[in-house]
Scaffold this active site. Structure first.
Site, short mmCIF file in Angstrom:
data_model
loop_
_atom_site.label_atom_id
_atom_site.label_comp_id
_atom_site.label_asym_id
_atom_site.label_seq_id
_atom_site.Cartn_x
_atom_site.Cartn_y
_atom_site.Cartn_z
N GLU A 99 0.82 -1.21 0.00
CA GLU A 99 0.00 0.00 0.00
C GLU A 99 0.86 1.27 0.00
OE1 GLU A 99 -3.04 -0.22 -0.61
OE2 GLU A 99 -3.87 -2.05 0.29
N HIS A 130 -2.98 1.95 8.08
CA HIS A 130 -4.05 1.20 7.42
C HIS A 130 -4.26 -0.08 8.21
CE1 HIS A 130 -6.39 -1.20 4.77
NE2 HIS A 130 -5.40 -2.03 4.51
N HIS A 136 -7.55 -3.27 9.49
CA HIS A 136 -8.81 -3.95 9.13
C HIS A 136 -9.70 -4.10 10.37
CE1 HIS A 136 -6.32 -6.22 5.75
NE2 HIS A 136 -6.44 -4.93 5.52
N HIS A 190 -12.87 -3.25 3.03
CA HIS A 190 -11.44 -3.54 3.17
C HIS A 190 -10.89 -3.09 4.52
CE1 HIS A 190 -7.11 -3.10 1.33
NE2 HIS A 190 -7.12 -3.63 2.52
#
Ligand code: 13P
Ligand code: ZN
Length: 272
Positions: free
Chosen positions: A121, A144, A146, A217
């Site tokens: 990413e 980032h 989840h 996501h």
């Protein structure tokens, strides 16, 4: 003989990487970091001394996939691609690396400690750092991850509409709005690690969010340091858990009233 680390002679850099390792442990404990899930980058340029600047590349030159004019000569700590947060928590320099952006602003090299290839990413992370520097923002960390309940929300079209999830989450418990005052931006599903996803993420952050959802996501959050970015995601996910707990008890939660939300904004001096 114990092998030297770039952190050995740079206390401020060590503190930054230690904070990343601490947050990586929390992500695993929360169940937000299955396998290699999630990634972290931190702009560490201000902690880089002459000794670090003099370090040679230990990797080939890699292309970022886009040109980012404000990142020339910047340095980042990056989680390694395919590396586990639970491993990074214990061995941050074996599961992540430090990169230097080249003068063309379109490529980078790894300089320490090992040639661990950065997260897939990276286009989103670096594009966001470029945007933040261009704006003169003090934000240096991006996360980032989840988070289960926040990702689940995005499987319902209603919550993908602008600020529907924000209003619901803010109304669950007053701290949510106080500590995530810009709310939750929404980015429709796009291929992970794509430049399109990076562009859409910046657009959402520019719309005045610190935390944005990538549909089905995960979240992408920015803040001054990695602990602060984690805290914003944590308060939002806590609000989602309260919503789910009420639903599990068999009722739709009332939420705080508009008057209660306005009072909170006035007292805390919140813009939205
Ligand atoms: P990396 O292992 O490349 O960081 O990818 C994890 C992830 O969550 C991709 O969206
Ligand atoms: Zn992901």
């Amino acid at each position: 003989m114990v092998k030297q680390s770039i952190l050995d002679n740079n206390q401020r850099l060590k503190q930054e990487v230690d904070a990343v390792a601490e947050v990586a442990g929390y992500l695993w404990q929360k169940g937000w970091a299955e396998r290699n899930g999630g990634n972290i980058t931190v702009n560490i340029t201000e902690h880089v001394d002459d000794a670090v600047k003099a370090l040679p590349a230990i990797s080939p030159v890699y292309q970022i996939g886009t040109t980012l004019p404000h990142l020339r000569g910047c340095y980042f700590y990056c989680k390694g691609t395919q590396m586990r947060m639970r491993d990074l928590a214990r061995w941050p320099m074996d599961n992540g690396s430090i990169i230097r952006i080249m003068d063309d602003c379109a490529s980078y090299v790894i300089i320490a400690d090992k040639a661990v290839k950065p997260t897939s990413e990276l286009p989103s992370h670096l594009a966001v750092h470029d945007y933040l520097l261009a704006k003169g923002s003090p934000y240096r960390a991006s996360l980032h991850t989840h988070p289960i309940e926040l990702v689940a929300l995005t499987h319902n079209k209603k919550f993908m509409e602008k600020d529907v999830a924000t209003r619901m989450l803010w109304s669950m418990i007053p701290e949510t709005k106080a500590f995530c005052p810009r709310g939750l931006g929404m980015v429709p599903y796009m291929l992970p690690s794509s430049v399109e996803l990076a562009d859409a993420t910046i657009k959402a952050i520019d719309d005045d969010y610190d935390v944005v959802m990538w549909e089905k996501h995960g979240v992408f959050a920015v803040d001054t340091d990695i602990m602060a970015a984690f805290d914003q995601v944590d308060v939002l996910n806590k609000a989602a858990l309260i919503y789910i707990a009420a639903k599990n008890m068999g009722f739709e939660p009332d939420g705080m009233t508009d008057a209660q939300m306005k009072e909170l904004s006035d007292v805390f001096g919140l813009a939205k």
